[in-house]
Design an enzyme around this catalytic site. Structure first.
Site: not given
Ligand code: 5GP
Length: 121
Positions: A34, A102-103, A107, A109
């Site tokens: 997003i 964060e999530v 996942h 990237h």
């Molecule tokens: P992390 O920091 O957990 O590795 O990455 C989480 C990623 O999820 C971030 O790059 C963020 O932009 C993406 N993200 C968070 N919420 C959403 C969402 O509702 N939809 C999509 N498509 N990406 C999200």
């Protein structure tokens, strides 16, 4: 740590929140981030409920592991960035607190579509 059924990617997998879908098979689901950090910024997630790569490596089945790795390549191919048809990309996964995750659903990237630069800025 217990898997949070209400994390945002669990909701995307259940179809409760919309996403810009790229690819789906029995093992993985992929969609555009997003908040893209590069020209192409895709996310690839396993369909199984895994918090991060450590937990996945401990608990996922061999089929799920193969499915995730193969899924990353299928998504890259679909986006035109795999080495077979494109110029390559960076695959990265953040793991827990110090990894900046964060999530809490595993996942990867995929960053590409341009030279993505140094690994750590
Ligand atoms: P992390 O920091 O957990 O590795 O990455 C989480 C990623 O999820 C971030 O790059 C963020 O932009 C993406 N993200 C968070 N919420 C959403 C969402 O509702 N939809 C999509 N498509 N990406 C999200």
């Amino acid at each position: 740590m217990i898997y949070d059924e209400n994390n945002i990617f669990a909701k995307i997998l259940r179809g409760e929140i919309p996403c810009n879908k790229i690819y789906e098979d029995d093992f993985v689901f992929s969609f555009h981030d997003i908040n893209p950090q590069k020209k192409i910024h895709a996310l690839v997630i396993p369909k199984g409920k895994y918090i991060d790569l450590d937990e996945f490596s401990l608990n996922a089945s061999p089929d799920e592991m193969v499915g995730l790795i193969k899924g990353i390549n299928k998504v890259a191919k679909k986006l035109g960035i795999s080495t077979e048809i494109g110029k390559g990309y960076r695959a990265l996964t953040n793991i827990s607190d110090h990894g900046g995750q964060e999530v809490p659903h595993l996942h990867f990237h995929l960053f590409g579509g341009e030279n993505v630069g140094r690994m750590v800025e």
